[in-house]
Design a protein around this motif. Structure first.
Motif, PDB file in Angstrom:
ATOM      1  N   GLN A 267       0.831  -1.201   0.000  1.00  0.00           N
ATOM      2  CA  GLN A 267       0.000   0.000   0.000  1.00  0.00           C
ATOM      3  C   GLN A 267       0.869   1.256   0.000  1.00  0.00           C
ATOM      4  O   GLN A 267       0.610   2.200  -0.751  1.00  0.00           O
ATOM      5  CB  GLN A 267      -0.918   0.029   1.229  1.00  0.00           C
ATOM      6  CG  GLN A 267      -2.017  -0.993   1.219  1.00  0.00           C
ATOM      7  CD  GLN A 267      -2.809  -0.996   2.519  1.00  0.00           C
ATOM      8  OE1 GLN A 267      -2.413  -0.400   3.518  1.00  0.00           O
ATOM      9  NE2 GLN A 267      -3.948  -1.677   2.498  1.00  0.00           N
ATOM     10  N   ASN A 268       1.889   1.261   0.839  1.00  0.00           N
ATOM     11  CA  ASN A 268       2.778   2.420   0.900  1.00  0.00           C
ATOM     12  C   ASN A 268       3.558   2.584  -0.397  1.00  0.00           C
ATOM     13  O   ASN A 268       3.755   3.707  -0.867  1.00  0.00           O
ATOM     14  CB  ASN A 268       3.717   2.319   2.095  1.00  0.00           C
ATOM     15  CG  ASN A 268       3.017   2.628   3.398  1.00  0.00           C
ATOM     16  OD1 ASN A 268       2.275   3.585   3.495  1.00  0.00           O
ATOM     17  ND2 ASN A 268       3.256   1.810   4.405  1.00  0.00           N
TER      18      ASN A 268
ATOM     19  N   ASP B 160      -4.397   0.948   5.081  1.00  0.00           N
ATOM     20  CA  ASP B 160      -5.602   1.324   4.343  1.00  0.00           C
ATOM     21  C   ASP B 160      -6.614   0.183   4.429  1.00  0.00           C
ATOM     22  O   ASP B 160      -6.441  -0.867   3.838  1.00  0.00           O
ATOM     23  CB  ASP B 160      -5.249   1.605   2.885  1.00  0.00           C
ATOM     24  CG  ASP B 160      -6.401   2.200   2.105  1.00  0.00           C
ATOM     25  OD1 ASP B 160      -7.552   2.163   2.584  1.00  0.00           O
ATOM     26  OD2 ASP B 160      -6.148   2.704   0.994  1.00  0.00           O
ATOM     27  N   PHE B 161      -7.693   0.422   5.171  1.00  0.00           N
ATOM     28  CA  PHE B 161      -8.743  -0.572   5.359  1.00  0.00           C
ATOM     29  C   PHE B 161      -9.856  -0.435   4.318  1.00  0.00           C
ATOM     30  O   PHE B 161     -10.864  -1.112   4.406  1.00  0.00           O
ATOM     31  CB  PHE B 161      -9.371  -0.419   6.749  1.00  0.00           C
ATOM     32  CG  PHE B 161      -8.454  -0.797   7.873  1.00  0.00           C
ATOM     33  CD1 PHE B 161      -8.328  -2.114   8.278  1.00  0.00           C
ATOM     34  CD2 PHE B 161      -7.719   0.178   8.523  1.00  0.00           C
ATOM     35  CE1 PHE B 161      -7.491  -2.456   9.325  1.00  0.00           C
ATOM     36  CE2 PHE B 161      -6.871  -0.156   9.573  1.00  0.00           C
ATOM     37  CZ  PHE B 161      -6.758  -1.474   9.969  1.00  0.00           C
TER      38      PHE B 161
ATOM     39  N   PHE C   3     -13.008   5.618   7.267  1.00  0.00           N
ATOM     40  CA  PHE C   3     -13.814   6.665   7.907  1.00  0.00           C
ATOM     41  C   PHE C   3     -14.092   6.321   9.365  1.00  0.00           C
ATOM     42  O   PHE C   3     -14.013   7.183  10.240  1.00  0.00           O
ATOM     43  CB  PHE C   3     -15.138   6.875   7.156  1.00  0.00           C
ATOM     44  CG  PHE C   3     -15.063   7.935   6.103  1.00  0.00           C
ATOM     45  CD1 PHE C   3     -14.863   9.270   6.440  1.00  0.00           C
ATOM     46  CD2 PHE C   3     -15.192   7.602   4.771  1.00  0.00           C
ATOM     47  CE1 PHE C   3     -14.795  10.251   5.465  1.00  0.00           C
ATOM     48  CE2 PHE C   3     -15.121   8.577   3.785  1.00  0.00           C
ATOM     49  CZ  PHE C   3     -14.920   9.907   4.134  1.00  0.00           C
ATOM     50  N   ARG C   4     -14.399   5.056   9.606  1.00  0.00           N
ATOM     51  CA  ARG C   4     -14.683   4.643  10.973  1.00  0.00           C
ATOM     52  C   ARG C   4     -13.455   4.792  11.866  1.00  0.00           C
ATOM     53  O   ARG C   4     -13.535   5.301  12.979  1.00  0.00           O
ATOM     54  CB  ARG C   4     -15.174   3.196  10.990  1.00  0.00           C
ATOM     55  CG  ARG C   4     -15.755   2.759  12.332  1.00  0.00           C
ATOM     56  CD  ARG C   4     -16.269   1.330  12.311  1.00  0.00           C
ATOM     57  NE  ARG C   4     -15.230   0.321  12.444  1.00  0.00           N
ATOM     58  CZ  ARG C   4     -14.468   0.131  13.535  1.00  0.00           C
ATOM     59  NH1 ARG C   4     -14.610   0.900  14.576  1.00  0.00           N
ATOM     60  NH2 ARG C   4     -13.564  -0.821  13.569  1.00  0.00           N
TER      61      ARG C   4
ATOM     62  N   ALA D 292     -11.418   9.273   4.277  1.00  0.00           N
ATOM     63  CA  ALA D 292     -11.440   8.196   3.279  1.00  0.00           C
ATOM     64  C   ALA D 292     -10.080   7.521   3.133  1.00  0.00           C
ATOM     65  O   ALA D 292      -9.994   6.325   2.868  1.00  0.00           O
ATOM     66  CB  ALA D 292     -11.898   8.747   1.929  1.00  0.00           C
ATOM     67  N   ASP D 293      -9.023   8.297   3.304  1.00  0.00           N
ATOM     68  CA  ASP D 293      -7.665   7.771   3.161  1.00  0.00           C
ATOM     69  C   ASP D 293      -6.993   7.710   4.522  1.00  0.00           C
ATOM     70  O   ASP D 293      -7.241   8.556   5.386  1.00  0.00           O
ATOM     71  CB  ASP D 293      -6.844   8.668   2.232  1.00  0.00           C
ATOM     72  CG  ASP D 293      -7.375   8.662   0.813  1.00  0.00           C
ATOM     73  OD1 ASP D 293      -7.694   7.572   0.308  1.00  0.00           O
ATOM     74  OD2 ASP D 293      -7.471   9.754   0.212  1.00  0.00           O
ATOM     75  N   PRO D 294      -6.115   6.748   4.717  1.00  0.00           N
ATOM     76  CA  PRO D 294      -5.410   6.669   6.001  1.00  0.00           C
ATOM     77  C   PRO D 294      -4.462   7.852   6.154  1.00  0.00           C
ATOM     78  O   PRO D 294      -3.924   8.361   5.166  1.00  0.00           O
ATOM     79  CB  PRO D 294      -4.640   5.351   5.909  1.00  0.00           C
ATOM     80  CG  PRO D 294      -4.545   5.036   4.474  1.00  0.00           C
ATOM     81  CD  PRO D 294      -5.711   5.678   3.799  1.00  0.00           C
TER      82      PRO D 294
END
Length: 105
Positions: free
Chosen positions: A7-8, A18-19, A25-26, A31-33
């Motif tokens: 991801q990175n 990043d989930f 958001f939770r 939206a993005d980490p």
């Protein structure tokens, strides 16, 4: 861990896991980490890079170095061997002389 590394690499940034949008958001409220705040790191770093490293390029190192506080970055050192690659940091017979003796007091 491999997923986070990928991801990175894809995002060209150093950020939290990043989930996907809904879970991000939770957990993060966005939206993005979030990116890691490297300016807050208090450890000291020495970055070594090899001319033939296919995984880490000089612009990657520069981007990371720019994100650290000046007190945290001790040096950025090009390994004095034009053939030095990423895995050579672990397996090269001369890694001790080319890299690790720089770290000794």
């Amino acid at each position: 861990m491999r997923i986070h590394f990928g991801q990175n690499a894809r995002s060209c940034s150093f950020r939290q896991y990043d989930f996907e949008t809904e879970e991000n958001f939770r957990r993060y409220g966005a939206a993005d980490p979030p990116r890691y705040n490297l300016a807050e790191f208090r450890l000291q770093f020495i970055f070594f890079w090899g001319e033939q490293d296919a995984m880490v390029s000089p612009p990657d190192i520069q981007r990371l170095a720019n994100d650290l506080s000046p007190a945290a970055l001790r040096a950025v050192i090009r390994v004095n061997d034009d053939t030095f690659q990423h895995l050579d940091f672990l397996v090269a017979r001369d890694a001790k002389v080319l890299v690790y003796e720089h770290c000794l007091p």
